[in-house]
Design an enzyme around this catalytic site. Structure first.
Site, PDB file in Angstrom:
ATOM      1  N   ASN A   1      -1.857   6.940  -2.237  1.00 55.99           N
ATOM      2  CA  ASN A   1      -2.998   6.659  -1.351  1.00 55.99           C
ATOM      3  C   ASN A   1      -3.829   5.502  -1.886  1.00 55.99           C
ATOM      4  OD1 ASN A   1      -4.640   6.963   0.886  1.00 55.99           O
ATOM      5  ND2 ASN A   1      -5.940   8.521  -0.068  1.00 55.99           N
TER       6      ASN A   1
ATOM      7  N   HIS B   1       0.868  -1.179   0.000  1.00 53.73           N
ATOM      8  CA  HIS B   1       0.000   0.000   0.000  1.00 53.73           C
ATOM      9  C   HIS B   1       0.899   1.221   0.000  1.00 53.73           C
ATOM     10  CE1 HIS B   1      -3.801   2.182   0.770  1.00 53.73           C
ATOM     11  NE2 HIS B   1      -2.990   3.057   1.346  1.00 53.73           N
ATOM     12  N   CYS B   2       0.817   2.005  -1.060  1.00 52.10           N
ATOM     13  CA  CYS B   2       1.710   3.151  -1.232  1.00 52.10           C
ATOM     14  C   CYS B   2       1.033   4.430  -0.742  1.00 52.10           C
ATOM     15  CB  CYS B   2       2.105   3.301  -2.704  1.00 52.10           C
ATOM     16  SG  CYS B   2       3.188   4.713  -3.004  1.00 52.10           S
ATOM     17  N   PRO B   3       1.595   5.092   0.274  1.00 54.78           N
ATOM     18  CA  PRO B   3       0.953   6.330   0.761  1.00 54.78           C
ATOM     19  C   PRO B   3       1.042   7.475  -0.246  1.00 54.78           C
ATOM     20  CG  PRO B   3       3.080   5.992   1.838  1.00 54.78           C
ATOM     21  CD  PRO B   3       2.796   4.746   1.048  1.00 54.78           C
TER      22      PRO B   3
END
Length: 394
Positions: free
Chosen positions: A133, A128-130
């Site tokens: 998002n 999950h890449c911030p």
């Protein structure tokens, strides 16, 4: 909306809310600042209408900006693809080889994982890449990897523009003592700049240069890691053949990157190595998970109440200042609660809270971080087990 769909694919209008997060805000701010300053500085340094080189430089700069934004927004809004809620394999006997997700009320297809942020099981989940998002998975892997490649290239070009602009504008104003540095400036001095290069402009160019160089290094390293994962031959010390390594880097590469932008496959069934089958990896994962559950989970009992605050000042200054820098949740504790810890730091621990049957009718799983000082180890095992458990917990 039809016009927008030709540029970016929206699953629904609610996806626009992904922009309201610190990750996209920072990422887009860096892109806007670097692109805007590069365009302004390229006009000051190398006017695009007077020379062929200036025109090529300006067109390339605009090209980087468009391609970076195109792949960034598609990585964000196309999404990774999700396993349907309540999904089951077509053959009932295959369910024994799959993990069950109590949140999605269905089985996890091969290569899928449940994301706590998205609250769904994601097809071929990578992470999950911030910064987007969203998860990086089956449907947006090509867009995400392309963004990681184009961002360092575009920032490198912008950095060259910043450096040359500052050099050409300060060349006749400040003596650096660089008598051996001789650069032909005749091509870029055939006109008077449309805007003056003042002290604020110099400061802005220097700031943008720092952003461009930092982005080039950070995103470039991330691209290298992603590309290596996508095309490498997986090798382990055990006699295990990674089922999704098709034998050559080119075949692995074509599974993700296609001319249409849509990856091959439906995200549930995958082409596999001739020596493997669809559930080779899931069987291995079930074995490793069972082994990890036996070896790594150490039982602790809560001796202090904890309200689940991210930075609890009442638990001591070290606990307050050394809170884990992660978006993973914190779990509130009451005295007497039992927790199975799987990892930790000197001041914090991470694990699953053991819920009572009457409070866990939906097979809910509560896990997260909690202060180490709030729990104590349950002394029920042998000395050897205690030694191994302490190693794992620390």
């Amino acid at each position: 909306m039809n016009f927008l769909s030709t540029f970016v694919t929206f699953q629904n209008l609610h996806e626009v809310r992904r922009l309201c997060h610190w990750g996209p805000i920072i990422a887009l701010s860096v892109i806007v600042i670097c692109s805007t300053m590069a365009i302004v500085d390229s006009i000051i340094w190398y006017w695009p209408l007077d020379t062929t080189g200036g025109s090529i430089n300006f067109i390339m700069l605009l090209n980087w900006t468009v391609l970076i934004l195109y792949n960034y927004f598609n990585a964000m809004f196309v999404g990774p693809g999700y396993i349907p809620l309540g999904w089951k394999p077509e053959r009932q006997q295959d369910a024994q080889y799959l993990q069950y997700c109590s949140v999605c009320q269905g089985y996890k297809a091969p290569r899928s994982h449940h994301c706590r942020k998205c609250n769904r099981c994601v097809m071929k989940m990578d992470h999950h890449c911030p910064w987007i998002n969203n998860c990086c998975g089956h449907m947006n892997h090509a867009y995400f990897t392309s963004f990681l490649l184009l961002a360092p290239l575009g920032c490198s070009h912008a950095a060259i523009i910043f450096i040359m602009t500052m050099y050409t504008q300060l060349y006749e104003r400040i003596s650096f003592g660089w008598s051996t540095v001789k650069i032909d400036m005749s091509a870029v001095r055939q006109f008077q700049p449309l805007m003056p290069f003042s002290v604020p402009a110099f400061a802005a160019s220097l700031f943008a240069l720092g952003l461009a160089l930092g982005t080039t290094i950070a995103v470039g390293m991330l691209f290298f890691i992603q590309a290596k994962d996508r095309i490498q031959h997986y090798q382990t010390g055990e006699d295990f053949t990674f089922p999704y390594d098709l034998g050559t880097r080119w075949l692995n590469f074509k599974q993700v990157f296609t001319w249409s932008g849509t990856p091959k496959g439906d995200g549930i069934e995958w082409p596999v190595h001739p020596k493997c089958h669809q559930h080779t990896l899931t069987i291995e994962q079930l074995k490793q998970k069972a082994d990890k559950r036996v070896r790594s989970q150490v039982q602790y009992r809560a001796v202090e109440d904890y309200n689940g605050a991210c930075c609890p000042l009442s638990k001591g200054f070290q606990t307050f200042f050394r809170t884990p820098c992660t978006e993973e949740p914190r779990i509130p504790l009451n005295k007497g609660d039992t927790i199975l810890a799987t990892r930790g730091t000197k001041w914090w621990m991470y694990g699953d809270k053991v819920l009572k049957e009457e409070h866990n009718s939906g097979r809910e799983r509560v896990r997260g971080w909690f202060p180490r000082r709030c729990v104590e180890k349950c002394h029920y095992d042998t000395a050897a087990s205690d030694s191994t458990s302490d190693k794992k917990a620390n």
